[in-house]
Design an enzyme around this catalytic site. Structure first.
Site, PDB file in Angstrom:
ATOM      1  N   ASP A  34      46.204  49.275  40.480  1.00 53.25           N
ATOM      2  CA  ASP A  34      47.587  49.770  40.478  1.00 53.25           C
ATOM      3  C   ASP A  34      48.030  50.095  39.041  1.00 53.25           C
ATOM      4  O   ASP A  34      48.532  51.205  38.751  1.00 53.25           O
ATOM      5  CB  ASP A  34      48.478  48.672  41.100  1.00 53.25           C
ATOM      6  CG  ASP A  34      49.869  49.143  41.468  1.00 53.25           C
ATOM      7  OD1 ASP A  34      50.136  50.352  41.375  1.00 53.25           O
ATOM      8  OD2 ASP A  34      50.685  48.281  41.860  1.00 53.25           O
ATOM      9  N   ILE A 137      43.091  40.927  42.777  1.00 51.70           N
ATOM     10  CA  ILE A 137      44.172  39.949  42.595  1.00 51.70           C
ATOM     11  C   ILE A 137      44.558  39.280  43.919  1.00 51.70           C
ATOM     12  O   ILE A 137      44.912  38.103  43.947  1.00 51.70           O
ATOM     13  CB  ILE A 137      45.379  40.650  41.921  1.00 51.70           C
ATOM     14  CG1 ILE A 137      44.992  41.062  40.488  1.00 51.70           C
ATOM     15  CG2 ILE A 137      46.625  39.765  41.920  1.00 51.70           C
ATOM     16  CD1 ILE A 137      45.904  42.081  39.831  1.00 51.70           C
TER      17      ILE A 137
HETATM   18  N1  AR6 Z   1      39.025  51.619  39.678  1.00 50.91           N
HETATM   19  C1  AR6 Z   1      38.466  51.127  40.813  1.00 50.91           C
HETATM   20  N2  AR6 Z   1      38.598  49.851  41.206  1.00 50.91           N
HETATM   21  C2  AR6 Z   1      39.323  49.033  40.416  1.00 50.91           C
HETATM   22  C3  AR6 Z   1      39.948  49.460  39.222  1.00 50.91           C
HETATM   23  C4  AR6 Z   1      39.784  50.815  38.868  1.00 50.91           C
HETATM   24  N3  AR6 Z   1      40.331  51.345  37.754  1.00 50.91           N
HETATM   25  N4  AR6 Z   1      40.604  48.394  38.675  1.00 50.91           N
HETATM   26  C5  AR6 Z   1      40.384  47.343  39.492  1.00 50.91           C
HETATM   27  N5  AR6 Z   1      39.603  47.714  40.529  1.00 50.91           N
HETATM   28  P1  AR6 Z   1      43.248  44.845  42.643  1.00 50.91           P
HETATM   29  P2  AR6 Z   1      44.425  43.865  45.168  1.00 50.91           P
HETATM   30  C6  AR6 Z   1      39.093  46.946  41.673  1.00 50.91           C
HETATM   31  O1  AR6 Z   1      43.470  43.537  41.991  1.00 50.91           O
HETATM   32  O2  AR6 Z   1      43.428  42.768  45.242  1.00 50.91           O
HETATM   33  C7  AR6 Z   1      48.179  44.625  41.619  1.00 50.91           C
HETATM   34  O3  AR6 Z   1      48.910  43.890  40.668  1.00 50.91           O
HETATM   35  C8  AR6 Z   1      39.062  45.442  41.583  1.00 50.91           C
HETATM   36  O4  AR6 Z   1      37.911  45.022  40.860  1.00 50.91           O
HETATM   37  O5  AR6 Z   1      43.523  46.060  41.884  1.00 50.91           O
HETATM   38  O6  AR6 Z   1      44.708  44.668  46.396  1.00 50.91           O
HETATM   39  C9  AR6 Z   1      49.068  45.233  42.675  1.00 50.91           C
HETATM   40  O7  AR6 Z   1      50.298  45.638  42.136  1.00 50.91           O
HETATM   41  C10 AR6 Z   1      38.977  45.062  43.048  1.00 50.91           C
HETATM   42  O8  AR6 Z   1      37.640  45.200  43.523  1.00 50.91           O
HETATM   43  O9  AR6 Z   1      44.096  44.967  44.025  1.00 50.91           O
HETATM   44  C11 AR6 Z   1      49.228  44.095  43.630  1.00 50.91           C
HETATM   45  O10 AR6 Z   1      50.232  43.200  43.195  1.00 50.91           O
HETATM   46  C12 AR6 Z   1      39.828  46.146  43.735  1.00 50.91           C
HETATM   47  O11 AR6 Z   1      39.950  47.200  42.779  1.00 50.91           O
HETATM   48  C13 AR6 Z   1      47.882  43.406  43.599  1.00 50.91           C
HETATM   49  O12 AR6 Z   1      47.339  43.718  42.325  1.00 50.91           O
HETATM   50  C14 AR6 Z   1      41.213  45.687  44.125  1.00 50.91           C
HETATM   51  O13 AR6 Z   1      41.732  44.832  43.129  1.00 50.91           O
HETATM   52  C15 AR6 Z   1      46.953  43.952  44.646  1.00 50.91           C
HETATM   53  O14 AR6 Z   1      45.763  43.213  44.652  1.00 50.91           O
END
Ligand code: AR6
Length: 181
Positions: A34, A137
């Site tokens: 995000d 997260i």
């Molecule tokens: N490109 C692709 N995947 C990514 C990237 C990127 N640039 N960055 C992280 N990931 P998360 P959630 C991966 O935490 O669990 C936020 O604060 C990461 O390694 O982004 O759904 C929102 O505002 C993981 O495999 O999302 C919400 O509050 C995946 O993307 C909360 O986090 C999802 O990790 C959502 O948590």
């Protein structure tokens, strides 16, 4: 027929009709993917999110810090905004569930993929890039997150031609590859 492709990397570097964001209910940004999408996509995405948010009903949810979220997008739902400076036409924001040890929230996670594809169909998007929703997260075990993601996309009727899972790290990539076999 929808083709599913796996890519390891940063989703903000991808070119697709729509890029899916693993957002939170507030739609006002956060960490993880995000944060990366808003940083690289620029302020137009947040401006659109604010407008969208104003039209949503009040959510009963609270943020992780305990503050009421106010107006918010329900878990499992999806909405689209501009993609700003990303190489895409739209960002589709979906709100994944936090993983819980007490309650099975798998249906909500499946709903994120289904609803995002429904929005993609409405927009006319033919290529859609997804991150591993809830697998960061929000604490969803990677293997289970990958299983739900792949199975849901395979089971969803859509005119999207290509679904690309863009997985940040090697472990997540391998989990998705295992379920795609
Ligand atoms: N490109 C692709 N995947 C990514 C990237 C990127 N640039 N960055 C992280 N990931 P998360 P959630 C991966 O935490 O669990 C936020 O604060 C990461 O390694 O982004 O759904 C929102 O505002 C993981 O495999 O999302 C919400 O509050 C995946 O993307 C909360 O986090 C999802 O990790 C959502 O948590």
């Amino acid at each position: 027929m929808t083709t599913i492709r796996l890519v390891q990397g940063d989703i903000t570097q991808e070119s697709a009709d729509a890029i899916v964001n693993a957002a939170n209910s507030s739609l006002l940004g956060g960490g993880g993917v995000d944060g990366a999408i808003h940083r690289r996509g620029g302020p137009a995405i947040l401006a659109d999110c604010r407008k969208l948010r104003a039209s949503l009903p009040h959510s009963r949810l609270r943020s992780s810090g305990g503050t009421p979220i106010g107006k918010g997008l329900a878990t499992g739902r999806a909405v689209a905004t501009t993609a700003g400076e990303l190489d895409a036409r739209w960002v589709i924001h979906t709100v994944g569930p936090r993983h819980s040890g007490e309650e099975d929230r798998s249906a909500l996670l499946a709903s994120c993929y289904r609803e995002s594809l429904r929005v993609a169909d409405e927009l006319g998007a033919r290529t859609v890039a997804f991150p591993a929703v809830s697998a960061g997260i929000y604490g969803w075990p990677i293997d289970d997150a990958a299983r739900i993601a792949v199975a849901t996309v395979q089971e969803t009727r859509t005119v999207v031609e290509e679904v690309r899972f863009v997985l940040f790290d090697d472990r997540t990539y391998r989990a998705f590859a295992q379920h795609l076999r």
